[in-house]
Motif scaffolding. Sequence first.
Motif, PDB file in Angstrom:
ATOM      1  N   ALA A   9       0.581  -1.336  -0.112  1.00  0.00           N
ATOM      2  CA  ALA A   9      -0.082  -0.184  -0.331  1.00  0.00           C
ATOM      3  C   ALA A   9       0.863   1.233   0.309  1.00  0.00           C
ATOM      4  N   SER A  11       2.050   4.957  -1.413  1.00  0.00           N
ATOM      5  CA  SER A  11       1.697   6.666  -0.862  1.00  0.00           C
ATOM      6  C   SER A  11       1.862   7.045  -2.192  1.00  0.00           C
ATOM      7  N   ARG A  41      -2.238  -1.290  -3.485  1.00  0.00           N
ATOM      8  CA  ARG A  41      -4.367  -0.692  -3.316  1.00  0.00           C
ATOM      9  C   ARG A  41      -2.564   1.291  -3.136  1.00  0.00           C
ATOM     10  N   ASN A  42      -3.144   1.848  -3.894  1.00  0.00           N
ATOM     11  CA  ASN A  42      -2.959   2.727  -3.584  1.00  0.00           C
ATOM     12  C   ASN A  42      -3.464   4.160  -3.204  1.00  0.00           C
ATOM     13  N   GLU A  43      -2.451   4.535  -1.534  1.00  0.00           N
ATOM     14  CA  GLU A  43      -3.019   5.292  -1.047  1.00  0.00           C
ATOM     15  C   GLU A  43      -2.910   6.630  -1.200  1.00  0.00           C
ATOM     16  N   ASP A  44      -3.762   6.689  -1.791  1.00  0.00           N
ATOM     17  CA  ASP A  44      -3.593   8.217  -3.200  1.00  0.00           C
ATOM     18  C   ASP A  44      -4.627   9.308  -1.947  1.00  0.00           C
ATOM     19  N   LEU A  45      -4.628   8.846  -0.366  1.00  0.00           N
ATOM     20  CA  LEU A  45      -5.948  10.195   0.335  1.00  0.00           C
ATOM     21  C   LEU A  45      -4.837  10.987  -0.192  1.00  0.00           C
ATOM     22  N   SER A  50      -0.098  14.039  -3.501  1.00  0.00           N
ATOM     23  CA  SER A  50       0.088  12.539  -4.505  1.00  0.00           C
ATOM     24  C   SER A  50       0.056  13.596  -6.101  1.00  0.00           C
ATOM     25  N   ASN A  83      -7.583   1.960  -5.701  1.00  0.00           N
ATOM     26  CA  ASN A  83      -7.373   3.935  -5.830  1.00  0.00           C
ATOM     27  C   ASN A  83      -8.551   3.562  -4.220  1.00  0.00           C
ATOM     28  N   GLN A  84      -7.370   4.230  -3.566  1.00  0.00           N
ATOM     29  CA  GLN A  84      -8.277   4.256  -2.126  1.00  0.00           C
ATOM     30  C   GLN A  84      -9.766   5.840  -2.311  1.00  0.00           C
ATOM     31  N   THR A  85      -9.165   6.620  -3.167  1.00  0.00           N
ATOM     32  CA  THR A  85      -9.775   7.682  -3.512  1.00  0.00           C
ATOM     33  C   THR A  85     -10.977   7.230  -4.220  1.00  0.00           C
TER      34      THR A  85
END
Length: 175
Positions: A9, A11, A41-45, A50, A83-85
């Motif tokens: 995961a 970022s 998992r892309n932690e793009d929060l 980002s 993508n988390q978003t």
Amino acid sequence: AKPYRGRLAPSPSGYLHMGHAKTFWWAYQRAKQAGGTLILRNEDLDGERSKLEYVKAWEEDLRWFGIDWAEGPDVGGPCGPYNQTERTGMYREAFELLLKKGLLFPCTCSRKEIMAALRAPHQGEDEVVYPGTCRERTVPVELQVPEAPRRPGSGAQQRRHIAWRFRVPDGQVVE
């Protein structure tokens, strides 16, 4: 037993470093040894930091390093989006359900305040436990749908951060 599902995961707020490589290599090896699935998992929060260039860079770096994943933003999979978003709606639904059931409470304690409370002697406790300062708070109407957090230094717009904590009855063990 459920099949093993491991995850990476990162970022996309910078390039990967050796610490990432070591951690991701071990996650990859665990999934491989267990005959499981590795998920990216892309932690793009963090919208401000980002960047797509970092996503492309770590995908390339991980593949160069010999790490393959079965599910992720670039390959899809049954548990997406990755993508988390893109999961914000799902998280909001879960949050609202927990809130409606009375399983959450708002805590406005700062980390400094919590750490000060934890420095007091707690005989027989092996782990850090939240001191319960805000536990009996009810949820005011204006907090029922949380706003996006405001950045420090935003002047009059700044307000105390709220951490949402689980309300667990005294004496009940959560496993």
